[in-house]
Design an enzyme around this catalytic site. Structure first.
Site, PDB file in Angstrom:
ATOM      1  N   GLY A  70     -10.831   3.023   1.121  1.00  0.00           N
ATOM      2  CA  GLY A  70     -10.289   3.399   2.431  1.00  0.00           C
ATOM      3  C   GLY A  70     -11.319   4.160   3.233  1.00  0.00           C
ATOM      4  N   SER A  93     -10.122   7.353  -3.348  1.00  0.00           N
ATOM      5  CA  SER A  93     -11.305   8.213  -3.210  1.00  0.00           C
ATOM      6  C   SER A  93     -12.573   7.618  -3.831  1.00  0.00           C
ATOM      7  CB  SER A  93     -11.029   9.620  -3.763  1.00  0.00           C
ATOM      8  OG  SER A  93     -10.028  10.235  -2.974  1.00  0.00           O
ATOM      9  N   GLU A 106      -3.745   2.025  -7.438  1.00  0.00           N
ATOM     10  CA  GLU A 106      -4.112   3.121  -6.546  1.00  0.00           C
ATOM     11  C   GLU A 106      -3.191   4.314  -6.798  1.00  0.00           C
ATOM     12  OE1 GLU A 106      -6.317   1.809  -2.863  1.00  0.00           O
ATOM     13  OE2 GLU A 106      -4.230   1.506  -2.379  1.00  0.00           O
ATOM     14  N   HIS A 138       0.864  -1.187   0.000  1.00  0.00           N
ATOM     15  CA  HIS A 138       0.000   0.000   0.000  1.00  0.00           C
ATOM     16  C   HIS A 138       0.901   1.238   0.000  1.00  0.00           C
ATOM     17  CE1 HIS A 138      -2.817   3.044   1.358  1.00  0.00           C
ATOM     18  NE2 HIS A 138      -3.796   2.238   0.972  1.00  0.00           N
TER      19      HIS A 138
HETATM   20  C1  PEP Z   1      -6.803   3.150   0.423  1.00  0.00           C
HETATM   21  O1  PEP Z   1      -6.548   3.302   1.599  1.00  0.00           O
HETATM   22  O2  PEP Z   1      -6.346   2.203  -0.203  1.00  0.00           O
HETATM   23  C2  PEP Z   1      -7.681   4.122  -0.237  1.00  0.00           C
HETATM   24  C3  PEP Z   1      -7.961   3.936  -1.497  1.00  0.00           C
HETATM   25  O3  PEP Z   1      -8.125   5.163   0.526  1.00  0.00           O
HETATM   26  P1  PEP Z   1      -9.296   6.180   0.132  1.00  0.00           P
HETATM   27  O4  PEP Z   1     -10.468   5.380  -0.383  1.00  0.00           O
HETATM   28  O5  PEP Z   1      -9.627   6.897   1.409  1.00  0.00           O
HETATM   29  O6  PEP Z   1      -8.777   7.087  -0.927  1.00  0.00           O
END
Ligand code: PEP
Length: 239
Positions: free
Chosen positions: A225, A204, A164, A94
């Site tokens: 997340g 997001s 991501e 991550h």
């Molecule tokens: C994550 O923690 O992998 C993530 C995608 O966070 P968020 O959805 O808050 O952007």
């Protein structure tokens, strides 16, 4: 190992460093799993044993694993310990771990291999920073991350990839739908061996954009997340 082929979409909640017993009790009472999809809750490891779902399509995932198998490594949890506790998935690489805990592609590769050997599916996270995107280096960065982080033993049945973009995590910003679809297609075309991999999008994702993102033809699910901490919001995303 969980049979990934039977699911049309995969949704992963990443609670990060959040939650406590009353939070998870309330969460599991309200969680409404859709049986066409695979739903995975990645809580902090200490709560994994307490996550009880009564749905065969609901799984637990760890947020990290040691690169070591055993020995004098205080504070670490090995892949075999996760297996002993019936954990079926584990996030690896991550961006928060890469950024704050100096996790390199090499570590991601070793961790992923250890997990696969224990029949745990690694969710291998890759993504470019905003600066890299602005310099049009996304393809090069992802290519290196893929080559170095994904073990040779990985295949579409024993590993997942999560794209991501670092700049989209926790910021409320997302790439356009076309950009997401194009990057996922690119990942699947890096090598014929990736063609059948399931590639999830993270960054997001919330109830208002999850459907349009998950409906893209090269997207096989989402890693969520912040929005996954609100069970009503998460229920809409996985419905
Ligand atoms: C994550 O923690 O992998 C993530 C995608 O966070 P968020 O959805 O808050 O952007």
């Amino acid at each position: 190992m969980v049979n990934l082929d039977k699911y049309s979409s995969i949704f992963i909640a990443n609670w990060k460093l959040n939650g406590n017993y009353s939070f998870l009790k309330d969460y599991y009472q309200k969680l409404n799993v859709n049986s066409d999809n695979c739903t995975i809750i990645c809580s902090p490891s200490i709560y994994l044993k307490s996550l009880k779902g009564n749905n065969e399509n609901l799984f637990c995932g760890a947020q990290d694993v040691s690169s070591y198998k055993e020995g004098a490594y205080t504070g670490e949890l090995s892949a075999s310990m996760l297996r002993d506790n019936n954990i079926d998935f584990c996030l690896v690489g991550h961006s928060e771990r890469r950024q704050y805990f100096a996790e390199t592609n090499n570590y991601v590769n070793i961790k992923s291999l250890n997990l696969i050997e224990e029949n745990i599916i690694p969710v291998i996270c890759i993504g470019e920073t905003l600066q890299q995107k602005e310099k049009k280096r996304t393809e090069e960065i992802l290519s290196t991350q893929i080559k170095e982080s994904i073990p040779n033993l990985a295949n579409h049945q024993n590993a997942l990839i999560a794209y991501e973009p670092v700049w989209a995590i926790g910021t409320g910003l997302t790439p356009t739908l076309d950009e997401i679809n194009q990057v996922h297609e690119l990942i699947k075309n890096f090598d014929t061996k990736f063609r059948n991999f399931k590639v999830l999008y993270g960054g997001s994702v919330k109830s208002s954009n999850s459907k349009e993102i998950n409906d893209l033809n090269h997207v096989d699910g989402c890693l969520i997340g912040g929005a996954s901490l609100n069970v009503d919001e998460f229920n809409i995303i996985i419905s």
